[in-house]
Motif scaffolding. Structure first.
Motif, PDB file in Angstrom:
ATOM      1  N   LEU A  15       0.831  -1.207   0.000  1.00 28.86           N
ATOM      2  CA  LEU A  15       0.000   0.000   0.000  1.00 28.86           C
ATOM      3  C   LEU A  15       0.866   1.258   0.000  1.00 28.86           C
ATOM      4  CD1 LEU A  15      -2.840  -0.978   2.524  1.00 28.86           C
ATOM      5  CD2 LEU A  15      -2.958  -0.927   0.030  1.00 28.86           C
ATOM      6  N   PHE A  16       1.963   1.246   0.779  1.00 28.44           N
ATOM      7  CA  PHE A  16       2.870   2.395   0.783  1.00 28.44           C
ATOM      8  C   PHE A  16       3.542   2.562  -0.580  1.00 28.44           C
ATOM      9  CE2 PHE A  16       3.299   1.447   5.523  1.00 28.44           C
ATOM     10  CZ  PHE A  16       2.447   2.476   5.888  1.00 28.44           C
ATOM     11  N   LEU A  17       3.951   1.439  -1.188  1.00 28.51           N
ATOM     12  CA  LEU A  17       4.569   1.493  -2.512  1.00 28.51           C
ATOM     13  C   LEU A  17       3.611   2.096  -3.533  1.00 28.51           C
ATOM     14  CD1 LEU A  17       6.301  -2.011  -2.732  1.00 28.51           C
ATOM     15  CD2 LEU A  17       7.448   0.182  -2.560  1.00 28.51           C
ATOM     16  N   ILE A  18       2.373   1.631  -3.523  1.00 25.24           N
ATOM     17  CA  ILE A  18       1.381   2.114  -4.479  1.00 25.24           C
ATOM     18  C   ILE A  18       1.103   3.595  -4.257  1.00 25.24           C
ATOM     19  CG2 ILE A  18      -1.066   1.957  -5.122  1.00 25.24           C
ATOM     20  CD1 ILE A  18      -0.849  -1.065  -4.687  1.00 25.24           C
ATOM     21  N   ALA A  19       1.011   4.000  -2.991  1.00 28.04           N
ATOM     22  CA  ALA A  19       0.737   5.409  -2.681  1.00 28.04           C
ATOM     23  C   ALA A  19       1.809   6.318  -3.281  1.00 28.04           C
ATOM     24  CB  ALA A  19       0.652   5.606  -1.171  1.00 28.04           C
ATOM     25  N   VAL A  20       3.076   5.948  -3.113  1.00 24.63           N
ATOM     26  CA  VAL A  20       4.166   6.772  -3.633  1.00 24.63           C
ATOM     27  C   VAL A  20       4.161   6.782  -5.158  1.00 24.63           C
ATOM     28  CG1 VAL A  20       6.683   6.955  -3.837  1.00 24.63           C
ATOM     29  CG2 VAL A  20       5.638   6.517  -1.616  1.00 24.63           C
ATOM     30  N   ASN A  21       4.042   5.604  -5.775  1.00 27.55           N
ATOM     31  CA  ASN A  21       4.121   5.527  -7.231  1.00 27.55           C
ATOM     32  C   ASN A  21       2.943   6.209  -7.919  1.00 27.55           C
ATOM     33  OD1 ASN A  21       6.481   3.653  -8.319  1.00 27.55           O
ATOM     34  ND2 ASN A  21       5.845   2.845  -6.343  1.00 27.55           N
ATOM     35  N   MET A  22       1.749   6.045  -7.364  1.00 26.97           N
ATOM     36  CA  MET A  22       0.586   6.686  -7.971  1.00 26.97           C
ATOM     37  C   MET A  22       0.632   8.198  -7.784  1.00 26.97           C
ATOM     38  SD  MET A  22      -2.640   4.127  -7.423  1.00 26.97           S
ATOM     39  CE  MET A  22      -3.596   5.078  -8.600  1.00 26.97           C
ATOM     40  N   TYR A  23       1.093   8.653  -6.612  1.00 27.05           N
ATOM     41  CA  TYR A  23       1.166  10.085  -6.403  1.00 27.05           C
ATOM     42  C   TYR A  23       2.249  10.706  -7.282  1.00 27.05           C
ATOM     43  CZ  TYR A  23       0.638  14.583  -4.216  1.00 27.05           C
ATOM     44  OH  TYR A  23       0.369  15.917  -4.028  1.00 27.05           O
ATOM     45  N   PHE A  24       3.319   9.970  -7.537  1.00 28.47           N
ATOM     46  CA  PHE A  24       4.370  10.466  -8.431  1.00 28.47           C
ATOM     47  C   PHE A  24       3.782  10.775  -9.806  1.00 28.47           C
ATOM     48  CE2 PHE A  24       7.681  10.051 -11.579  1.00 28.47           C
ATOM     49  CZ  PHE A  24       8.765  10.690 -11.002  1.00 28.47           C
ATOM     50  N   VAL A  25       2.978   9.855 -10.331  1.00 30.37           N
ATOM     51  CA  VAL A  25       2.347  10.058 -11.639  1.00 30.37           C
ATOM     52  C   VAL A  25       1.353  11.219 -11.578  1.00 30.37           C
ATOM     53  CG1 VAL A  25       0.886   9.022 -13.412  1.00 30.37           C
ATOM     54  CG2 VAL A  25       2.654   7.646 -12.297  1.00 30.37           C
ATOM     55  N   GLN A  26       0.540  11.222 -10.526  1.00 32.39           N
ATOM     56  CA  GLN A  26      -0.484  12.258 -10.390  1.00 32.39           C
ATOM     57  C   GLN A  26       0.147  13.649 -10.272  1.00 32.39           C
ATOM     58  OE1 GLN A  26      -2.804  12.550  -6.683  1.00 32.39           O
ATOM     59  NE2 GLN A  26      -4.649  12.313  -7.934  1.00 32.39           N
ATOM     60  N   ALA A  27       1.213  13.757  -9.477  1.00 31.02           N
ATOM     61  CA  ALA A  27       1.882  15.051  -9.299  1.00 31.02           C
ATOM     62  C   ALA A  27       2.522  15.508 -10.605  1.00 31.02           C
ATOM     63  CB  ALA A  27       2.933  14.948  -8.202  1.00 31.02           C
ATOM     64  N   GLY A  28       3.087  14.586 -11.358  1.00 31.48           N
ATOM     65  CA  GLY A  28       3.660  14.936 -12.657  1.00 31.48           C
ATOM     66  C   GLY A  28       2.597  15.420 -13.630  1.00 31.48           C
ATOM     67  N   ALA A  29       1.426  14.791 -13.582  1.00 32.36           N
ATOM     68  CA  ALA A  29       0.338  15.177 -14.478  1.00 32.36           C
ATOM     69  C   ALA A  29      -0.113  16.608 -14.229  1.00 32.36           C
ATOM     70  CB  ALA A  29      -0.836  14.218 -14.318  1.00 32.36           C
ATOM     71  N   ARG A  30      -0.035  17.059 -12.980  1.00 32.17           N
ATOM     72  CA  ARG A  30      -0.440  18.430 -12.663  1.00 32.17           C
ATOM     73  C   ARG A  30       0.514  19.461 -13.257  1.00 32.17           C
ATOM     74  NH1 ARG A  30      -1.584  16.373  -7.378  1.00 32.17           N
ATOM     75  NH2 ARG A  30       0.303  17.365  -6.569  1.00 32.17           N
ATOM     76  N   GLY A  31       1.702  19.020 -13.635  1.00 27.34           N
ATOM     77  CA  GLY A  31       2.671  19.927 -14.240  1.00 27.34           C
ATOM     78  C   GLY A  31       2.460  20.156 -15.713  1.00 27.34           C
ATOM     79  N   GLY A  32       1.493  19.472 -16.298  1.00 29.23           N
ATOM     80  CA  GLY A  32       1.220  19.635 -17.716  1.00 29.23           C
ATOM     81  C   GLY A  32       1.714  18.457 -18.537  1.00 29.23           C
ATOM     82  N   ALA A  33       1.366  18.441 -19.817  1.00 32.07           N
ATOM     83  CA  ALA A  33       1.663  17.307 -20.699  1.00 32.07           C
ATOM     84  C   ALA A  33       3.156  17.081 -20.867  1.00 32.07           C
ATOM     85  CB  ALA A  33       1.000  17.533 -22.060  1.00 32.07           C
TER      86      ALA A  33
END
Length: 435
Positions: free
Chosen positions: A247-265
């Protein structure tokens, strides 16, 4: 010892490299169907199933560590051999139980996934078609986790490699047959994946049964000893702590993608491209982590401290050498690697700015990979859980503290700190446990 490490690590590396091909084949076939909705549906569907399966990766690691220890016990006393067969049976029953629960709950799970992912409304029906077929591969996929872990614990990584290669061949042939001969669309791709999963699971199961029979053929089952031995394996505790760690692994990896997406394409594309450098590193390091799991678990089960020390030292030496090689290659050829992955000048130009963070990944992550393998072999899964928790805390603290100042650099700094902190915490746990 080096020969034993390579005998276990090399097939695991080959197997790791072939795993992404199952998804890549699906993407390649749908990419020639003439409608982008098929590719998009495959991308979402594959991500959904990868997430579901990843949640239950404890089936792979828990089985591997306990089996390796049972194998070591059998080195000193042949009467312990049935314990390996018992672990396999118990783990397979657990996998089937979880798979049946997922299958029963498939409708609410799909609804929850669509609410979370929020794909375009035009894609939902196509994703649902893919999902409705591939969901029936869940028992095979989770069983294959168990069987892979069991073979690694039995000091055999060749069978998982051959099964993985065979799966890809079946997937390619059947998907092409369903799509190009029978003129099916996404249903054909899903059926090809489903058949490949079951072919791999059944082949691995048949080979495991054969190995069990050969391994226990000359041993009389002693139910009293078996009961005494299996009490020492703490299977439920191992699985629970591994699940929390995931669960901790998934939280970090998914948030990494989500945070990158907020920066634009462009930033999202940059992060995706650079993350391939981390993935390439994991393919090799996971192979040596599997070797550490198998050998350290076996020597621990056999109470062979000298063998354990030699195995641990050997894995560390190989891991540090490979880390140095990866770091050098990435530092010297990183920009050339970016050019291979994308010809988009905007993405390549932006990626150069963040390239040093990707170059630092091998150094920051080496300890986490080595200790993960050792801890699985020792079934010290509580230490793995705390290591990942410490890494996740470091990740979120650094990111939220520095994002306003460093933007996407804060995300990469946080990711490297996450990897480094996992290794630091596990190092402390390991040496504290030795006292």
């Amino acid at each position: 010892m080096n020969r034993q490490i390579l005998r276990l690590a090399v097939p695991s590396i080959i197997s790791n490299i072939t795993v992404p091909l199952l998804g890549l084949v699906d993407v390649a076939i749908t990419g020639h169907m003439g409608e982008t909705r098929y590719m998009a549906a495959i991308a979402v569907g594959s991500m959904l199933f990868n997430l579901i399966y990843w949640l239950f990766s404890f089936l792979r690691f828990g089985t591997g560590g306990m089996t390796a220890q049972a194998c070591g016990m059998a080195d000193g006393d042949e009467k312990c051999r049935p314990l390996a067969a018992y672990i396999l049976c118990r783990s397979l029953l657990t996998a089937f139980g979880i798979a049946m629960l997922i299958t029963v709950l498939q409708i609410p799970l799909f609804g929850l996934a669509m609410w979370f992912i929020q794909p375009d409304a035009n894609l939902v029906d196509t994703i649902h078609t893919y999902y409705n077929i591939c969901i029936w591969g869940t028992p095979a996929a989770l069983s294959l986790y168990v069987l892979t872990g069991w073979f690694v614990g039995m000091q055999d990584t060749r069978v998982p490699m051959l099964v993985s290669v065979g799966q890809n061949i079946v997937n390619i042939l059947l998907s092409c047959f369903f799509v190009y001969v029978l003129k099916m669309k996404i249903e054909g791709v899903a059926l090809g994946t489903l058949c490949a999963q079951w072919a791999g699971a059944l082949a691995a199961f048949a080979l495991a049964v054969h190995k069990c029979k050969a391994y226990t053929r000359s041993v009389v089952w002693d139910n009293g000893m078996l009961r005494q031995l299996r009490r020492s394996m703490h299977g439920s505790r191992v699985n629970v702590t591994l699940f929390i760690r995931t669960l901790f692994l998934i939280a970090v990896n998914m948030y990494f993608v989500q945070a990158g997406a907020r920066g634009g394409a462009v930033i999202l594309a940059v992060n995706s491209v650079l993350m391939q450098m981390f993935i390439l590193y994991t393919y090799v390091m996971d192979g040596f982590a599997f070797a550490a799991e198998a050998l350290c678990g076996r020597y621990h089960g056999a109470a062979d401290s000298r063998g354990f020390s030699l195995a641990l030292r050997g894995v560390w030496i190989w891991s540090l050498l490979l880390t140095a090689a990866y770091t050098l290659v990435y530092a010297v050829g990183g920009q050339s690697f970016l050019a291979l992955l994308t010809d988009d000048t905007a993405v390549r130009s932006a990626a150069v700015e963040y390239l040093p963070w990707a170059v630092a990944i091998p150094v920051c992550g080496v300890a986490a990979f080595v200790w993960d393998g050792v801890f699985v072999g020792l079934t010290m899964t509580v230490g793995m859980m705390w290591g990942t928790f410490g890494g996740a805390v470091a990740f979120f603290l650094i990111y939220f503290s520095l994002y306003d100042v460093m933007s996407n650099h804060a995300l990469w700094l946080a990711f490297n700190a996450y990897l480094f902190m996992r290794g630091v915490v596990q190092t402390i746990v390991y040496y504290m446990g030795k006292k």
